[in-house]
Motif scaffolding. Structure first.
Motif, short mmCIF file in Angstrom:
data_model
loop_
_atom_site.label_atom_id
_atom_site.label_comp_id
_atom_site.label_asym_id
_atom_site.label_seq_id
_atom_site.Cartn_x
_atom_site.Cartn_y
_atom_site.Cartn_z
N PHE A 113 -1.16 11.16 -10.05
CA PHE A 113 -1.21 10.02 -10.95
C PHE A 113 -1.91 8.79 -10.37
CE2 PHE A 113 2.14 12.55 -12.81
CZ PHE A 113 1.81 12.48 -14.16
N ASP A 114 -2.61 8.10 -11.26
CA ASP A 114 -3.20 6.79 -10.98
C ASP A 114 -2.56 5.78 -11.91
OD1 ASP A 114 -5.13 7.28 -8.96
OD2 ASP A 114 -6.47 8.17 -10.42
N LEU A 115 -2.60 4.52 -11.52
CA LEU A 115 -2.03 3.44 -12.34
C LEU A 115 -3.14 2.70 -13.06
CD1 LEU A 115 0.60 1.77 -12.99
CD2 LEU A 115 -0.14 0.26 -11.15
N ALA A 116 -2.94 2.46 -14.35
CA ALA A 116 -3.92 1.68 -15.13
C ALA A 116 -3.17 0.63 -15.94
CB ALA A 116 -4.70 2.60 -16.05
N ARG A 117 -3.81 -0.48 -16.19
CA ARG A 117 -3.20 -1.56 -16.96
C ARG A 117 -3.38 -1.35 -18.47
NH1 ARG A 117 0.23 -3.11 -13.35
NH2 ARG A 117 -0.76 -3.72 -11.41
#
Length: 199
Positions: A113-117
Motif C-alpha cells: 500500500f501507498d498513501l494518497a490524499r
C-alpha cells in the motif's frame, strides 16, 4: 601505499594508472550494491520498477517531531494536546488501518500500500479510505528491508521483529500476548504465522 607508489621509480603514467586502480578496488559500497556484486548481478541491469521500503523493527522506534510552527499552532488551539509527532507508517497508518485490512500483517501492509490524499481516478485501482486519506494498493509490491537480528545473540529483538512484522496487531503491547518474553509469544502462535516461519 598510494604515496609509496607515487614516489616509486616507475614512469608517471604507470604510477597514475596504479593509483587509479587502487582507488577503484578500495571503495565503500552499500549492502545492496555489495550483494549484487557478489551475486554477479549487473547494477545497470537491475529492475527500475523495484522499490525498496525500509521498516524500523526496533522495540523503541524514532519519531519525527512536527515543525516548531505546527507545535505552536497546536498549543494555541489545544494546550492539552500531546500530539507532537508526524504520522508514521508503523505507529499511525498501520494502527489506524481500515476494517477490511484488520487481519493484514504489517509486512504485507507495507509491501502493498501507498498513501494518497485524493481518491484515485482509475476505477480499476483497489483502494481503502481511512482517516488519513486513501490507501492505494500497488500493482507491484515494495521490496521490504529492515534490520535483521541474530536469533541466538539477540533473541528477544529477533522474535519481537518477527511478531511485529507478521502478527496482525493494533497496539504494540499486544505482541507479548500475555507472555513474559517475545520468544514465548512467538512459540505460542508460530503455527499460525506461516510466513514468519519461512522468513
Amino acid at each position: 601505499q598510494v604515496f609509496d607508489n607515487i614516489a616509486s621509480n616507475k614512469s608517471l603514467s604507470s604510477r597514475l594508472w596504479n593509483v587509479a586502480l587502487r582507488g577503484l578496488n578500495n571503495r565503500e559500497t552499500g549492502a545492496l550494491e555489495a550483494a549484487d556484486t557478489l551475486l554477479g548481478l549487473s547494477l545497470y541491469g537491475t529492475d527500475p520498477q523495484t522499490t525498496i521500503r525500509w521498516i524500523d523493527v526496533s522495540k523503541v522506534r524514532g519519531r519525527r517531531l512536527k515543525t516548531k510552527f505546527e507545535i505552536e499552532l497546536m498549543n494555541d488551539e489545544n494546550p492539552q494536546s500531546t500530539d507532537l509527532f508526524l504520522p508514521s507508517w508503523i505507529d499511525t497508518y498501520y494502527v489506524a488501518r481500515p476494517t477490511p485490512l484488520s487481519s493484514m500483517c504489517l509486512y504485507d501492509f507495507m509491501r502493498w500500500f501507498d498513501l494518497a490524499r485524493q481518491k484515485p481516478k482509475n476505477k480499476k485501482t483497489e483502494f481503502h479510505e481511512f482517516q488519513y486519506g486513501f490507501l492505494i494498493k500497488r500493482t507491484r509490491p515494495y521490496l521490504i528491508n529492515h534490520r535483521k537480528y541474530n536469533a541466538r545473540q539477540q533473541t528477544e529483538n529477533y522474535f519481537h521483529s518477527l511478531l511485529l512484522l507478521f502478527l496482525p496487531w493494533e497496539h504494540s503491547d499486544e505482541l507479548l500476548q500475555g507472555h513474559s518474553t517475545y520468544a514465548e509469544s512467538f512459540q505460542s502462535c508460530k503455527d499460525l504465522l506461516l510466513e514468519a516461519n519461512k522468513y
